[in-house]
Motif scaffolding. Structure first.
Motif, PDB file in Angstrom:
ATOM      1  N   ARG A 202     -60.028 -32.745  90.383  1.00  0.00           N
ATOM      2  CA  ARG A 202     -59.733 -31.389  90.845  1.00  0.00           C
ATOM      3  C   ARG A 202     -58.256 -31.268  91.151  1.00  0.00           C
ATOM      4  N   THR A 203     -57.752 -30.069  91.146  1.00  0.00           N
ATOM      5  CA  THR A 203     -56.328 -29.867  91.419  1.00  0.00           C
ATOM      6  C   THR A 203     -56.036 -30.166  92.885  1.00  0.00           C
ATOM      7  N   HIS A 204     -54.802 -30.565  93.161  1.00  0.00           N
ATOM      8  CA  HIS A 204     -54.437 -30.883  94.538  1.00  0.00           C
ATOM      9  C   HIS A 204     -54.214 -29.625  95.368  1.00  0.00           C
ATOM     10  N   ASP A 205     -53.970 -28.494  94.714  1.00  0.00           N
ATOM     11  CA  ASP A 205     -53.720 -27.252  95.445  1.00  0.00           C
ATOM     12  C   ASP A 205     -54.947 -26.340  95.368  1.00  0.00           C
ATOM     13  N   TYR A 206     -54.953 -25.304  96.193  1.00  0.00           N
ATOM     14  CA  TYR A 206     -56.132 -24.457  96.287  1.00  0.00           C
ATOM     15  C   TYR A 206     -55.720 -23.050  96.703  1.00  0.00           C
ATOM     16  N   ARG A 207     -56.656 -22.124  96.559  1.00  0.00           N
ATOM     17  CA  ARG A 207     -56.474 -20.742  96.999  1.00  0.00           C
ATOM     18  C   ARG A 207     -57.326 -20.510  98.240  1.00  0.00           C
ATOM     19  N   ARG A 208     -56.747 -19.841  99.231  1.00  0.00           N
ATOM     20  CA  ARG A 208     -57.478 -19.516 100.455  1.00  0.00           C
ATOM     21  C   ARG A 208     -58.119 -18.139 100.311  1.00  0.00           C
ATOM     22  N   HIS A 209     -59.370 -18.044 100.744  1.00  0.00           N
ATOM     23  CA  HIS A 209     -60.089 -16.775 100.655  1.00  0.00           C
ATOM     24  C   HIS A 209     -60.628 -16.346 102.018  1.00  0.00           C
ATOM     25  N   GLY A 210     -59.927 -16.715 103.085  1.00  0.00           N
ATOM     26  CA  GLY A 210     -60.342 -16.285 104.415  1.00  0.00           C
ATOM     27  C   GLY A 210     -60.993 -17.415 105.203  1.00  0.00           C
ATOM     28  N   THR A 211     -61.312 -17.130 106.449  1.00  0.00           N
ATOM     29  CA  THR A 211     -61.882 -18.134 107.354  1.00  0.00           C
ATOM     30  C   THR A 211     -63.047 -17.548 108.150  1.00  0.00           C
ATOM     31  N   THR A 212     -63.831 -18.448 108.693  1.00  0.00           N
ATOM     32  CA  THR A 212     -64.877 -18.068 109.639  1.00  0.00           C
ATOM     33  C   THR A 212     -64.975 -19.157 110.688  1.00  0.00           C
ATOM     34  N   SER A 213     -65.537 -18.829 111.843  1.00  0.00           N
ATOM     35  CA  SER A 213     -65.767 -19.811 112.904  1.00  0.00           C
ATOM     36  C   SER A 213     -67.262 -19.925 113.154  1.00  0.00           C
ATOM     37  N   LEU A 214     -67.736 -21.154 113.270  1.00  0.00           N
ATOM     38  CA  LEU A 214     -69.156 -21.414 113.472  1.00  0.00           C
ATOM     39  C   LEU A 214     -69.387 -21.889 114.900  1.00  0.00           C
ATOM     40  N   PHE A 215     -70.200 -21.148 115.640  1.00  0.00           N
ATOM     41  CA  PHE A 215     -70.636 -21.565 116.972  1.00  0.00           C
ATOM     42  C   PHE A 215     -72.003 -22.230 116.828  1.00  0.00           C
ATOM     43  N   ALA A 216     -72.185 -23.377 117.484  1.00  0.00           N
ATOM     44  CA  ALA A 216     -73.437 -24.119 117.322  1.00  0.00           C
ATOM     45  C   ALA A 216     -73.880 -24.742 118.634  1.00  0.00           C
ATOM     46  N   ALA A 217     -75.199 -24.741 118.852  1.00  0.00           N
ATOM     47  CA  ALA A 217     -75.825 -25.429 119.989  1.00  0.00           C
ATOM     48  C   ALA A 217     -76.905 -26.339 119.426  1.00  0.00           C
ATOM     49  N   LEU A 218     -76.764 -27.633 119.626  1.00  0.00           N
ATOM     50  CA  LEU A 218     -77.686 -28.637 119.095  1.00  0.00           C
ATOM     51  C   LEU A 218     -78.656 -29.069 120.184  1.00  0.00           C
ATOM     52  N   ASN A 219     -79.947 -28.893 119.922  1.00  0.00           N
ATOM     53  CA  ASN A 219     -80.981 -29.348 120.841  1.00  0.00           C
ATOM     54  C   ASN A 219     -81.067 -30.876 120.761  1.00  0.00           C
ATOM     55  N   VAL A 220     -80.770 -31.554 121.844  1.00  0.00           N
ATOM     56  CA  VAL A 220     -80.709 -33.020 121.837  1.00  0.00           C
ATOM     57  C   VAL A 220     -82.056 -33.639 121.498  1.00  0.00           C
ATOM     58  N   LYS A 221     -83.147 -33.032 121.958  1.00  0.00           N
ATOM     59  CA  LYS A 221     -84.471 -33.606 121.763  1.00  0.00           C
ATOM     60  C   LYS A 221     -85.001 -33.379 120.358  1.00  0.00           C
ATOM     61  N   THR A 222     -84.791 -32.178 119.807  1.00  0.00           N
ATOM     62  CA  THR A 222     -85.403 -31.828 118.524  1.00  0.00           C
ATOM     63  C   THR A 222     -84.427 -31.792 117.370  1.00  0.00           C
ATOM     64  N   SER A 223     -83.119 -31.731 117.652  1.00  0.00           N
ATOM     65  CA  SER A 223     -82.068 -31.577 116.642  1.00  0.00           C
ATOM     66  C   SER A 223     -82.040 -30.179 116.044  1.00  0.00           C
ATOM     67  N   GLU A 224     -82.792 -29.240 116.626  1.00  0.00           N
ATOM     68  CA  GLU A 224     -82.752 -27.854 116.159  1.00  0.00           C
ATOM     69  C   GLU A 224     -81.418 -27.218 116.554  1.00  0.00           C
ATOM     70  N   LEU A 225     -80.945 -26.303 115.724  1.00  0.00           N
ATOM     71  CA  LEU A 225     -79.641 -25.672 115.942  1.00  0.00           C
ATOM     72  C   LEU A 225     -79.786 -24.177 116.210  1.00  0.00           C
TER      73      LEU A 225
END
Length: 373
Positions: A202-225
């Motif tokens: 793949r090429t070393h350079d790239y095109r940016r098409h925007g960003t997003t932020s992911l908020f996550a809460a991981l259940n320690v017992k079940t691994s559910e998100l």
């Protein structure tokens, strides 16, 4: 005519347990696993011929390992030492390679390569590599670290680890964080797929098409998100995410949140939100202690398996790929298991900190000795 009387083979409980472990472990050498199965079958009273037919081997092999076990017990199943080819590299030269690797560097580089060390030591490249492997030396690798300066470090470690190893009853433990500014990246030219004899290109350079932020809460017992996407990651967005967490957790359960010291987690808006909800309990990880937060482990999997080599031509495409990754995670939920106690962690960090102090003190001691003071 009666056959030769076989020596009785009786196992102790300890021997049987060890043999069964050897026979069933996937990583046991196959030859050793077969020997263990032979002895177990013989201990059941089967004749050599019957054992050989059952295990797909020959009667002579069964007889050999039966006799060896009766004579030497578990030690008899190991291969006898062989003389082998004599070593051609003296201990002195091996020591020189190790010392030079650990205590010096080449004039034109920051670390030794196997080729440079081979030239310096007069050994072959393969010999240098074997020495390094034998002593666990990897000059080409480096890891980063930062010791926490949090004055409440010990208390916070015990608090967070306690939630992992002994979670409270009638409560849910959630590890919370946000993966901010995830970029939708597309390569400037088409990716050339892997084929026999050639890795993916793949090429070393790239095109940016925007960003997003992911908020996550991981259940320690079940691994559910519990997850949410946001364009930004301010306290306003974090409060919206907390609203989603509140809605997802049944009201009869307390909620213990493990999170880091990021500024958006401590604003007046967030403090007021928690003050109005007494069933929520916040546990902060120490400064520079994000490794204590298990959701970071899940973020690492997301990065390694989806984001690092992913090609996304838009933010919606990026979000779709992450949602698919989350769906697969939920279809085969396997909780991350915390194995170290707080005492083990603190003892390990204490040893590491002492090494750091010793390394800092060494040059000062050397200078003081040379100056005669």
């Amino acid at each position: 005519m009666a056959g030769r009387q076989l020596a009785p083979l009786i196992l102790s409980d300890e021997e049987r347990a060890e043999l069964e472990a050897l026979a069933s472990r996937r990583k046991t050498a196959q030859a050793l696993a077969l020997r263990a199965r032979i002895v177990l079958a013989c201990a059941e009273g089967a004749q050599n011929k019957e054992v050989a037919a059952k295990l797909g081997t020959v009667e002579l092999t069964v007889g050999k390992w039966r006799r060896r076990f009766v004579r030497d017990r578990m030690d008899g199943l190991r291969d006898e030492s062989r003389s082998g080819a004599p070593r051609t590299i003296e201990d002195r030269r091996i020591e020189e390679v190790i010392v030079k690797t650990l205590e010096s560097q080449p004039r034109n580089a920051t670390h030794w390569s196997s080729r440079d060390m081979a030239k310096e030591s007069g050994l072959s490249v393969s010999s240098v590599q074997r020495i390094w492997r034998a002593f666990g030396l990897q000059p080409h690798l480096i890891e980063t670290f930062k010791l926490s300066t949090d004055p409440n470090f010990v208390a916070k470690v015990r608090d967070v680890v306690g939630l992992y190893v002994a979670p409270p009853q009638h409560a849910v433990v959630l590890c919370v964080d946000e993966k901010a500014q995830i970029q939708a990246l597309d390569r400037t030219q088409p990716v050339l797929p892997m084929r026999p004899g050639q890795v993916e290109r793949r090429t070393h350079d790239y095109r940016r098409h925007g960003t997003t932020s992911l908020f996550a809460a991981l259940n320690v017992k079940t691994s559910e998100l519990i997850t949410q996407f946001h364009h930004r990651h301010r306290s306003t967005e974090f409060r919206q995410f907390l609203d989603a967490v509140e809605a997802a957790v049944p009201r009869h359960l307390d909620v213990h949140l493990i999170m880091d010291n990021y500024g958006t987690h401590k604003t007046p808006l967030i403090r007021n939100w928690f003050a109005k909800r007494p069933r929520f309990h916040v546990h902060f990880t120490p400064t520079y202690g994000s490794w204590l937060n298990l959701v970071e482990r899940w973020f690492a999997e997301l990065t390694n398996k989806q984001l690092r080599r992913g090609v996304h031509r838009s933010v919606p495409q990026l979000k779709a790929a992450i949602r698919e990754f989350i769906a697969v995670h939920h279809s085969n939920q396997k909780p991350f298991v915390w194995t170290k106690s707080a005492d083990e962690i603190l003892a390990s960090i204490a040893r590491f900190a002492q090494r750091t102090l010793d390394l800092q003190a060494a040059p000062l001691i050397a200078r003081t000795t040379r100056s005669g003071h």
